[in-house]
Scaffold this active site. Structure first.
Site, PDB file in Angstrom:
ATOM      1  CD  GLU A 191      -6.786  78.072  25.780  1.00 47.62           C
ATOM      2  OE1 GLU A 191      -7.811  78.094  26.182  1.00 47.62           O
ATOM      3  OE2 GLU A 191      -5.480  77.861  26.077  1.00 47.62           O
ATOM      4  CB  SER A 192     -12.108  81.382  21.583  1.00 49.28           C
ATOM      5  OG  SER A 192     -11.125  81.852  20.770  1.00 49.28           O
TER       6      SER A 192
ATOM      7  CB  CYS B 244      -8.033  80.080  18.416  1.00 55.81           C
ATOM      8  SG  CYS B 244      -7.492  80.925  19.855  1.00 55.81           S
TER       9      CYS B 244
ATOM     10  CB  SER C 145     -27.322  82.717  30.015  1.00 56.63           C
ATOM     11  OG  SER C 145     -28.271  82.728  29.024  1.00 56.63           O
TER      12      SER C 145
ATOM     13  CG  HIS D  28     -27.504  80.819  25.958  1.00 56.73           C
ATOM     14  ND1 HIS D  28     -27.486  81.897  26.881  1.00 56.73           N
ATOM     15  CD2 HIS D  28     -26.783  81.227  24.975  1.00 56.73           C
ATOM     16  CE1 HIS D  28     -26.484  82.733  26.393  1.00 56.73           C
ATOM     17  NE2 HIS D  28     -26.122  82.244  25.254  1.00 56.73           N
TER      18      HIS D  28
END
Lengths: 117, 117
Positions: free
Chosen positions: A62-63, A83, A55, A68
């Site tokens: 920007e986020s 974003c 993981s 996984h």
């Protein structure tokens, strides 16, 4: 329809099983995807599971990008959430599909933060 | 239909604006949500933006929780991605909705990793 964020959900099947268990390769793949998208990396967290699976997340200004993996099934779930108009999440998706060698992938695009303003 | 992962996408509107800009509060909220769900925390990465907004992720053995906030709109996007039957992602969602004081929320549930096996 104006949304604050664009969220790509990648279902990556038929991947290279060795790659899906290689934490170093996956970290480089996510960082490359972030770079190709034009994102600014802020932080990361990667984990190797026993007996298999990885993981990892890369936080960007920007986020985020997250993955996984289930090497035993040749499957990985990846998300690319961005974003702003300065980044190109589709390019990040292309990088991940290619680097993981997925022979059967699908991408769902969700709009996040559709406000009434 | 057997899926490897359950992914909850939370659209949290009408939240407490001060809370959405409080990185310490949001970190505690995500950790509390992970704990309530019965998840095992592996790592985290939180970031405060200028002039406002917070992004944060908590990696868990069962996948991840992530949040991005827009205090100026009273809005947060949160994801709760879990695998395995030992965790209760719905409980984590309840915690986040409550702690952020969302007056208008929706939750989309996606199944991840639906394999042909």
């Amino acid at each position: 329809m104006n949304a604050l964020g664009k969220h790509l959900l990648l279902e990556l099947k038929g991947c290279d099983k060795e790659v899906l268990n290689d934490i170093g390769f996956l970290r480089e793949a996510l960082l490359a995807a972030a770079g190709e998208a034009g994102a600014t990396v802020l932080g990361e967290s990667f984990h190797q599971f026993n007996p298999h699976g990885v993981s990892g997340v890369v936080m960007i200004a920007e986020s985020h990008l997250v993955i996984h993996t289930w090497p035993e099934f040749g499957y990985a779930a990846a998300d690319i959430f961005t974003c702003g108009s300065s980044v190109q999440p589709g390019k990040a998706a292309e990088i991940l599909v290619g680097k993981l060698g997925s022979k059967d992938h699908s991408i769902i695009e969700m709009q996040r933060g559709i406000l009434d303003t």
